[in-house]
Design a protein around this motif. Structure first.
Motif, short mmCIF file in Angstrom:
data_model
loop_
_atom_site.label_atom_id
_atom_site.label_comp_id
_atom_site.label_asym_id
_atom_site.label_seq_id
_atom_site.Cartn_x
_atom_site.Cartn_y
_atom_site.Cartn_z
N LYS A 162 35.53 40.44 35.55
CA LYS A 162 35.18 41.85 35.47
C LYS A 162 33.88 42.03 34.68
CE LYS A 162 40.08 43.18 35.47
NZ LYS A 162 41.16 43.84 34.70
N PRO A 163 33.26 43.20 34.79
CA PRO A 163 32.00 43.41 34.04
C PRO A 163 32.14 43.20 32.54
CG PRO A 163 32.28 45.11 35.70
CD PRO A 163 33.54 44.32 35.70
N ASP A 164 33.35 43.41 31.97
CA ASP A 164 33.53 43.19 30.52
C ASP A 164 33.78 41.73 30.18
OD1 ASP A 164 36.02 42.84 31.55
OD2 ASP A 164 37.02 44.38 30.34
N GLY A 165 33.78 40.85 31.20
CA GLY A 165 33.95 39.42 30.95
C GLY A 165 35.38 38.93 31.05
N SER A 166 36.37 39.80 31.24
CA SER A 166 37.76 39.38 31.36
C SER A 166 38.05 38.91 32.77
CB SER A 166 38.69 40.53 30.98
OG SER A 166 38.49 41.64 31.84
N ARG A 167 39.13 38.17 32.91
CA ARG A 167 39.51 37.64 34.22
C ARG A 167 39.97 38.77 35.14
NH1 ARG A 167 43.89 33.15 33.37
NH2 ARG A 167 43.64 32.98 35.64
N SER A 168 39.74 38.58 36.45
CA SER A 168 40.16 39.57 37.44
C SER A 168 41.66 39.51 37.65
CB SER A 168 39.43 39.33 38.77
OG SER A 168 39.87 38.10 39.34
N GLU A 169 42.20 40.54 38.31
CA GLU A 169 43.64 40.59 38.58
C GLU A 169 44.06 39.43 39.48
OE1 GLU A 169 45.93 42.55 37.29
OE2 GLU A 169 44.41 43.49 36.02
N CYS A 170 43.24 39.10 40.46
CA CYS A 170 43.57 37.99 41.35
C CYS A 170 43.56 36.66 40.60
CB CYS A 170 42.60 37.94 42.52
SG CYS A 170 42.75 39.33 43.68
N SER A 171 42.58 36.49 39.71
CA SER A 171 42.51 35.25 38.95
C SER A 171 43.71 35.09 38.04
CB SER A 171 41.22 35.22 38.12
OG SER A 171 41.13 34.07 37.32
N MET A 172 44.24 36.21 37.52
CA MET A 172 45.39 36.15 36.62
C MET A 172 46.67 35.73 37.32
SD MET A 172 44.32 36.90 33.55
CE MET A 172 45.78 37.42 32.65
N CYS A 173 46.67 35.67 38.65
CA CYS A 173 47.85 35.21 39.39
C CYS A 173 47.97 33.69 39.37
CB CYS A 173 47.79 35.69 40.84
SG CYS A 173 47.92 37.47 41.05
N PHE A 174 46.94 33.00 38.86
CA PHE A 174 46.91 31.54 38.90
C PHE A 174 46.95 30.95 37.49
CE2 PHE A 174 44.94 32.84 42.84
CZ PHE A 174 45.44 31.94 43.77
N HIS A 175 47.50 29.73 37.44
CA HIS A 175 47.35 28.93 36.23
C HIS A 175 45.88 28.60 36.02
CE1 HIS A 175 51.51 27.99 35.14
NE2 HIS A 175 51.78 27.83 36.43
N LEU A 176 45.48 28.44 34.78
CA LEU A 176 44.16 27.91 34.50
C LEU A 176 44.12 26.43 34.84
CD1 LEU A 176 43.42 29.56 31.04
CD2 LEU A 176 42.36 30.15 33.22
N ALA A 177 42.97 25.96 35.25
CA ALA A 177 42.82 24.53 35.49
C ALA A 177 43.07 23.77 34.19
CB ALA A 177 41.42 24.22 36.02
N THR A 178 43.64 22.59 34.32
CA THR A 178 44.06 21.84 33.13
C THR A 178 42.91 21.46 32.22
OG1 THR A 178 43.99 19.82 34.45
CG2 THR A 178 46.11 20.93 34.28
N ASP A 179 41.68 21.38 32.77
CA ASP A 179 40.54 20.99 31.94
C ASP A 179 39.68 22.18 31.54
OD1 ASP A 179 39.62 21.54 34.43
OD2 ASP A 179 38.35 19.77 34.63
N CYS A 180 40.15 23.39 31.80
CA CYS A 180 39.37 24.58 31.46
C CYS A 180 39.38 24.78 29.95
CB CYS A 180 39.96 25.81 32.16
SG CYS A 180 39.11 27.35 31.75
N ASP A 181 38.19 24.99 29.36
CA ASP A 181 38.10 25.09 27.90
C ASP A 181 37.30 26.31 27.44
OD1 ASP A 181 35.59 24.39 28.71
OD2 ASP A 181 35.45 22.52 27.58
N ASP A 182 37.20 27.33 28.30
CA ASP A 182 36.42 28.49 27.90
C ASP A 182 37.21 29.79 28.01
OD1 ASP A 182 36.57 28.75 30.62
OD2 ASP A 182 34.49 29.36 30.88
N VAL A 183 38.51 29.75 27.66
CA VAL A 183 39.32 30.97 27.66
C VAL A 183 38.85 31.87 26.53
CG1 VAL A 183 41.65 31.90 27.49
CG2 VAL A 183 41.25 29.70 28.57
N LYS A 184 38.64 33.13 26.84
CA LYS A 184 38.15 34.07 25.84
C LYS A 184 39.23 34.35 24.79
CE LYS A 184 34.92 36.25 29.01
NZ LYS A 184 33.75 35.65 28.33
N PRO A 185 38.83 34.71 23.57
CA PRO A 185 39.81 34.94 22.51
C PRO A 185 40.84 36.01 22.87
CG PRO A 185 37.61 34.75 21.58
CD PRO A 185 37.44 34.77 23.07
N ASP A 186 40.38 37.08 23.51
CA ASP A 186 41.32 38.15 23.83
C ASP A 186 42.24 37.77 24.98
OD1 ASP A 186 39.28 38.05 25.63
OD2 ASP A 186 39.18 40.23 25.96
#
Length: 836
Positions: A606-630
């Motif tokens: 989204k424009p504020d940098g948060s994940r989209s609703e569709c993206s939130m339906c999925f697990h994060l990739a196991t090697d993903c290391d850039d999850v935002k603090p919020d």
């Protein structure tokens, strides 16, 4: 052994008797001994052919109409110059005939054409060229050839050769008109009147089918009929038979097999519904082995378009619907113009998040549960532990578990021997002249021992009536595979694999396909169905198509806005949540052309940098290391949530997505949820060249693209192409500016880190290549149209690779591809004209 006219050889119950059988029974038994026929608990009978039942008539007519459709539509052929050669011959004949019409060959008179004649011939050449190129695969092509090529050629030659140009032109004109009208009349009779008559309700009543085709019943579901056999037969009788399950009305219903020994007949094995074959089934043409396959494809309709067309102005105001399509495709031999053909299996129903996807999955045949007993895929590339495909850890029910070892037991299963599903063997022999002979086996008792059945040899049980020749092996049934000849009893044991500590799960893999621009639902199902039919993907995944409002040729930008509209992204999110409610665990996402804008755009932050609703339906990739603090708390709480989807692969086929936005933020959004991202592109893609040009012009003169396709500031300042991902496949890396602004250097999961087997060029070594696999198909030239935009469902190299990608999840460097540089791979494939 002597058989009266009209009698046939059958094997049946002893209660079935005829006068011919009683007179010749002893002679028949003596001949059986001399010809090597093994008699167990069946007795040879000679019976008189009788009339067929109404149900048998309807099934016979259904299969006859299938043959007729193939004959009338014809097959696809190479682009040849035969028609143009005919035009060249015509011109030579015109000049030659004109020379012969001169009074003397010694004069210096030359053949000349008036200006009007030159214009007329030029127009005619143009029309003929149009016919031979544009309408090459049309059902009207034969008529058009005669009307604009052959008949005009004959009329002009006749005028010069026979009339020497002395007769008035109206005579030739009248003859040409009569010939044209005759051609049109014959065409209408063959292509419209005849098919409509035999498919009418009037023709189906009162035994007209039996009378017209001369259908006679030999035994239960074994029939003969009058039909030319082969290409040089002369009215010989052919044999057809159905064996399998039936419903309460006696119609083929369930699993069954149809056999027709005419040259254009077919051998069809698979599913039937109320007397009509429906997907899934496999079929082949008896005479030349042309193979067909029908598959089921589920779809979610999120547009206002009709089934076989698209709206001029794309909209999606109507509620979502679900449906199931049967897609029949050519897969080997000649490819027919009528195929692929998609048909609805039931009327579309309203979409409900909680139950709709589960209903679709229950109607999709899924054979992986059976295959998994003998084939296991074990993955160890997940930092959280080991995964056994379609299994969960017995102690906690999780799909991923950290273990020190996996122990597999091999168990010998029971022999396969099912009498209830046996399709009875039969062997038809139909000579060109004389009476037909048919052998049909009927066991006297279903309690026969296995040892008695071993002595039965169906091939040696048939003897030629007139010539006394030995038995003929038509189907090579001595060595039969259970998948090819479903009716033969099998006694081969199979070995079953069992994993200690793991149990089979109820999860189902799903392959989601998002079609491209200007593609109706019917066309999208046919394209996707061809991909499924040419591979074995349906044994690994459930195919589901997402239909969005894709517009028409002149509404390109409207379709682009519709693909990223709030309504469409909400519909796609509802679809993903429906997968969650259905208990789906593993998802493979695949899209083509502009469909990539819907797929990738739905995952863009989204424009504020948060994940989209569709993206939130999925697990994060196991090697993903850039999850935002919020988002850290919510992500941590959901990482073990079994309702979340696990995206196994994302495949972008000839993606019509701007390059700069993909580098800036789109790639990061999809890589965050999937470790295996693949881009298939072509540097000579004609459709994407059109897209780049049109979008470049539009942006330069003020057209504002949706947020997901921004930024495009560079194109606002000067007139240039708006580069796309699918065409600029050598540019999928992070520039220094983007890497610095987006913090790419600090996130290793975004960078391509595979070990290169060859030394990269100097200019390639310093680039930050995106962590995805780029497949360059520019060098492929087999089964690819001139526009080079849609080869994914026919090119054999691409088909095999896509199948391996989806079924195993391997990265390109672990598959059979040639590594080039950076993240780019290509196929080891010779041009079609190269031979050795």
């Amino acid at each position: 052994m002597h058989i009266e006219d009209g009698a046939v050889l059958v094997v049946g119950d002893s209660s079935i008797t005829t006068s011919q059988e009683q007179n010749h029974n002893e002679s028949s038994l003596r001949n059986c001994k001399t010809t090597g026929i093994h008699r167990t608990k069946s007795v040879w009978k000679s019976a008189q052919a009788g009339s067929v039942t109404p149900v048998q008539e309807q099934v016979f007519l259904t299969m006859t109409l299938r043959k007729l459709d193939r004959a009338l539509t014809g097959t696809k052929s190479r682009n040849t110059s035969y028609e143009f050669a005919a035009l060249a011959v015509m011109l030579v004949l015109i000049y030659s005939a004109g020379s012969l019409s001169q009074e003397s060959f010694n004069t210096e008179t030359f053949v000349s054409l008036s200006f009007n004649q030159v214009i007329l011939i030029g127009v005619w050449l143009f029309v003929a060229n149009l016919v031979t190129s544009v309408f090459k695969e049309s059902k009207f092509i034969e008529l058009l050839y005669w009307m604009v090529v052959y008949l005009p050629l004959l009329s002009i030659v006749a005028d010069f050769v026979f009339f020497r140009g002395d007769r008035p032109i109206p005579i030739i004109t009248i003859l040409l008109i009569v010939a044209e009208v005759t051609a049109v009349t014959l065409f209408l009779c063959i292509y419209y009147v005849y098919p409509n008559v035999i498919n009418s309700a009037w023709f189906r009543r009162n035994g007209r089918v039996s009378f017209f085709f001369g259908v006679r019943s030999v035994s239960n579901w074994t029939m003969t009929y009058k039909r030319k056999k082969g290409r040089y037969g002369f009215g010989s009788r052919q044999t057809c038979k159905y064996s399998g399950e039936t419903n309460e009305h006696g119609e083929p219903h369930g699993f069954g097999r149809w056999f027709d020994d005419a040259f254009d007949g077919e051998v069809l094995t698979g599913s039937w519904r109320n007397g009509v074959p429906v997907a899934p089934f496999v079929s082949r043409k008896y005479g030349n082995g042309d193979a067909f396959r029908a598959v089921r494809v589920a779809y979610v309709k999120a547009s206002d378009d009709v089934f076989d067309g698209t709206k001029w102005w794309p909209t999606n105001e109507l509620p979502m619907q679900i449906g199931m399509a049967s897609v029949e495709c050519s897969v080997s031999g000649s490819f027919y113009n009528e195929l692929p053909r998609a048909e609805n299996m039931f009327e579309p129903r309203p979409y409900e998040i909680t139950i709709s996807i589960q209903e679709l999955l229950s109607d999709l045949p899924h054979i992986h549960e059976q295959a998994s007993l003998q084939t296991l895929y074990i993955r160890s590339d997940d930092p959280r532990g080991v995964q056994v495909e379609n299994h969960v850890y017995a102690a906690n029910g999780r799909t991923v578990q950290e273990v020190d070892e996996i122990r597999i037991k091999v168990k010998k299963g029971r022999s396969l021997h099912s009498r209830e599903s046996i399709i009875q063997e039969f062997m038809p022999i139909s000579p060109y002249f004389g009476e037909e002979k048919i052998m049909v086996r009927h066991d006297k008792s279903t309690e026969d021992s296995d040892g008695d059945d071993d002595n039965w040899n169906v091939e040696t049980a048939v003897q030629s009536y007139q010539k006394g020749s030995s038995a003929v092996d038509v189907e090579n049934q001595n060595s039969v595979d259970s998948h090819d000849q479903a009716g033969i009893k099998m006694k081969a044991a199979k070995f079953i694999l069992k994993v200690d500590g793991w149990i089979p799960s109820n999860s189902k893999d799903v392959l989601v396909f998002v079609p491209g621009f200007n593609c109706s639902l019917k066309e999208a199902l046919e394209n996707f169905g061809q991909l499924i039919a040419m591979t074995k993907l349906d044994s690994h995944v459930h195919p589901i198509l997402y239909n969005w409002p894709c517009g028409q040729v002149l509404t390109y930008h409207s379709a682009s806005r519709a693909s990223l509209s709030k309504r469409n992204l909400e519909n796609f999110c509802k679809f993903l949540k429906g997968l969650q409610h259905a208990g789906v665990k593993n998802v493979h996402l695949m899209s083509h052309s502009m469909g990539v804008q819907t797929l990738v755009g739905s995952m863009v932050d989204k424009p504020d940098g948060s994940r989209s609703e569709c993206s939130m339906c999925f697990h994060l990739a196991t090697d993903c290391d850039d999850v935002k603090p919020d988002e850290a708390s919510s992500a941590d709480s959901k990482v073990d949530d079994e309702s979340l989807l696990l995206c196994r692969t994302i495949t972008l086929l000839n993606p019509d997505f701007p390059l700069v936005p993909f580098q800036e933020h789109a790639f990061r959004s999809i890589r965050r949820i999937c470790k295996t991202v693949t881009v298939v592109g072509d540097k000579n893609d004609g459709a994407l060249f059109f897209s780049q040009t049109v979008n470049g012009l539009a942006v330069r003169y003020g057209y504002r693209q949706p947020y997901e396709l921004l930024p495009n500031d560079g194109n606002k300042k000067s007139l240039k192409e708006l580069l796309t991902v699918g065409k600029c496949i050598d540019s999928l890396y992070f520039s220094e500016d983007v890497a610095e602004r987006r913090g790419v250097v600090g996130h290793d999961y975004l960078r391509f880190r595979e070990n290169a087997p060859v030394l990269l060029r100097e200019e390639a070594q310093g680039k930050l290549w995106m962590d995805l696999d780029v497949i360059d198909t520019t060098g492929l030239d087999t089964n690819i149209a001139d526009i080079r935009h849609s080869a994914y469902n026919l090119n054999p190299s691409l088909l095999r690779d896509l199948e391996e990608l989806v079924s195993t999840g391997k990265r390109a460097i672990d598959r059979s591809l040639l590594y080039r540089e950076g993240n780019v791979f290509s196929y080891c494939n010779a041009p079609s004209f190269v031979s050795m």
